[in-house]
Design a protein around this motif. Structure first.
Motif, short mmCIF file in Angstrom:
data_model
loop_
_atom_site.label_atom_id
_atom_site.label_comp_id
_atom_site.label_asym_id
_atom_site.label_seq_id
_atom_site.Cartn_x
_atom_site.Cartn_y
_atom_site.Cartn_z
N GLY A 63 0.82 -1.22 0.03
CA GLY A 63 -0.10 0.14 -0.15
C GLY A 63 0.97 1.34 -0.10
O GLY A 63 2.13 1.14 -0.06
N SER A 64 0.13 2.37 -0.12
CA SER A 64 0.71 3.85 -0.14
C SER A 64 0.51 4.58 0.83
O SER A 64 -0.85 4.20 1.49
CB SER A 64 0.71 4.38 -1.50
N GLY A 65 1.10 5.76 1.24
CA GLY A 65 0.48 6.66 2.23
C GLY A 65 1.74 6.73 3.12
O GLY A 65 2.86 6.45 2.89
N SER A 66 1.60 7.22 4.34
CA SER A 66 2.47 7.47 5.26
C SER A 66 2.38 6.53 6.48
O SER A 66 1.39 6.44 7.12
CB SER A 66 2.64 9.07 5.70
N LEU A 67 3.54 6.25 6.98
CA LEU A 67 3.45 5.34 8.45
C LEU A 67 3.61 6.35 9.57
O LEU A 67 4.69 7.28 9.42
CB LEU A 67 4.75 4.19 8.28
N ARG A 123 -5.67 12.26 4.63
CA ARG A 123 -5.97 13.22 5.59
C ARG A 123 -7.17 13.85 5.85
O ARG A 123 -7.80 14.14 6.82
CB ARG A 123 -4.93 14.47 5.91
N SER A 124 -7.80 14.27 4.60
CA SER A 124 -9.24 14.73 4.57
C SER A 124 -10.13 14.07 3.54
O SER A 124 -9.59 14.62 2.11
CB SER A 124 -9.08 16.30 4.20
N PRO A 125 -10.79 13.33 3.54
CA PRO A 125 -11.19 12.79 4.90
C PRO A 125 -10.09 11.62 5.42
O PRO A 125 -9.45 11.24 4.35
CB PRO A 125 -12.64 11.99 4.75
N VAL A 126 -10.31 11.37 6.75
CA VAL A 126 -9.07 10.68 7.28
C VAL A 126 -9.36 9.26 6.84
O VAL A 126 -10.32 9.06 7.01
CB VAL A 126 -8.86 10.75 8.87
N ARG A 127 -8.37 8.63 6.23
CA ARG A 127 -8.30 7.20 5.85
C ARG A 127 -6.99 6.56 6.39
O ARG A 127 -6.11 6.84 6.05
CB ARG A 127 -8.43 7.09 4.29
N ALA A 128 -7.25 5.75 7.39
CA ALA A 128 -6.04 5.09 8.07
C ALA A 128 -6.39 3.72 8.39
O ALA A 128 -7.60 3.10 8.65
CB ALA A 128 -5.55 5.89 9.22
N LYS A 129 -5.31 2.84 8.78
CA LYS A 129 -5.52 1.47 9.10
C LYS A 129 -4.11 1.06 9.93
O LYS A 129 -3.19 1.50 9.75
CB LYS A 129 -5.89 0.58 7.98
N GLU A 170 -0.40 0.87 24.27
CA GLU A 170 0.47 -0.01 23.37
C GLU A 170 0.82 0.96 22.18
O GLU A 170 -0.22 1.74 21.71
CB GLU A 170 -0.01 -1.23 22.80
N ARG A 171 2.03 0.71 21.84
CA ARG A 171 2.59 1.82 20.66
C ARG A 171 2.21 0.86 19.37
O ARG A 171 2.54 -0.44 19.27
CB ARG A 171 4.09 1.75 20.66
N VAL A 172 1.76 1.68 18.41
CA VAL A 172 1.24 0.71 17.18
C VAL A 172 1.91 1.51 16.06
O VAL A 172 1.95 2.64 15.89
CB VAL A 172 -0.16 0.50 17.21
N THR A 173 1.72 1.02 14.85
CA THR A 173 1.92 1.40 13.62
C THR A 173 0.75 1.75 12.93
O THR A 173 0.02 0.79 12.48
CB THR A 173 2.90 0.83 12.64
N VAL A 174 0.66 3.06 12.33
CA VAL A 174 -0.58 3.45 11.53
C VAL A 174 -0.46 3.87 10.13
O VAL A 174 0.78 4.61 9.99
CB VAL A 174 -1.50 4.46 12.15
N ARG A 175 -1.06 3.30 9.20
CA ARG A 175 -0.69 3.62 7.66
C ARG A 175 -2.04 4.76 7.37
O ARG A 175 -2.92 4.34 7.45
CB ARG A 175 -0.72 2.48 6.81
N ASN A 233 -4.23 7.64 19.30
CA ASN A 233 -3.59 9.07 18.97
C ASN A 233 -2.38 8.91 18.32
O ASN A 233 -1.46 8.32 18.82
CB ASN A 233 -3.31 9.50 20.55
N CYS A 234 -2.34 9.56 17.12
CA CYS A 234 -1.02 9.41 16.35
C CYS A 234 -0.68 10.62 15.29
O CYS A 234 -0.31 10.91 14.61
CB CYS A 234 -1.44 8.32 15.10
#
Length: 202
Positions: free
Chosen positions: A9-13, A60-66, A51-56, A30-31
């Motif tokens: 996938g693409s995006g920012s980690l 940002r508008s609208p927010v799409r993340a996983k 716990e610390r997690v990684t979010v891709r 909270n990321c």
């Protein structure tokens, strides 16, 4: 965060902290965005609060993340007792920082960076309210011992590390000589000490 495209996938980690574990496999994270975001936990992952997690983040508008189960860049934060940290097989040179320690100079730094580069290091810091001598109940005047010199034990001379230093450390170091104040904030001491101790021998 890390930006760019990868195979899955693409995006920012981004790194995030789980602030709440909710029903139906969802968590609030909270990321670094304006507000915490609600995300679905993938079936192969198990996460707990704080716990610390990684979010891709793909938008940002609208927010799409996983949430993604990928190695986290940067530092790994763990909790351990000081004695356990000093007893680790990979503890390397065990260094305590204190304004009562031996002042770190270019000559003394040269003595120890080779050993650090070879064996690694474990560095302990106090707090503005209580320095390491107070925390460990050690007399401050016992810490500023002379640096190893020629003619000492062969192992000590080779490593440039002081033997028998108080508190189970190899060295007590004042990494901010002439600091001009009674205390230094812990985060400032970390930058000052680690910036010097991570220099290369050559």
């Amino acid at each position: 965060s890390l930006t760019g495209s990868e195979s899955n996938g693409s995006g920012s980690l981004r790194q995030g902290i789980v602030t709440e574990v909710g029903p139906e496999g969802r968590v609030r994270v909270n990321c670094g965005l304006q507000h915490p975001i609600s995300l679905v936990v993938p079936p192969e992952m198990a996460v707990d609060e704080r716990e610390r997690v990684t979010v891709r983040i793909s938008s940002r508008s609208p927010v799409r993340a996983k949430l993604v189960d990928e190695p986290r860049p940067g530092f790994e934060v763990t909790r351990a007792d000081l004695s356990a940290a000093l007893d680790r097989d990979d503890a390397g040179v065990r260094i305590a920082t204190s304004r009562h320690g031996v002042e770190l100079t270019t000559g003394r730094l040269t003595d120890v960076v080779g050993r650090i580069e070879r064996d690694g290091m474990t560095v302990a810091f106090g707090s503005p309210g209580r320095g390491l001598p107070a925390i460990l109940d050690l007399p401050a005047d016992s810490l500023a011992r002379s640096w190893p010199v020629d003619g000492e034990d062969e192992a000590d001379a080779e490593s440039g590390v002081e033997s028998g230093a108080p508190g189970r450390f190899d060295l007590w170091v004042n990494a901010v000589p002439n600091q001009g104040s009674g205390v230094v904030r812990t985060e400032e001491a970390m930058f000052a000490a680690l910036g010097c101790l991570n220099l290369k021998e050559k």
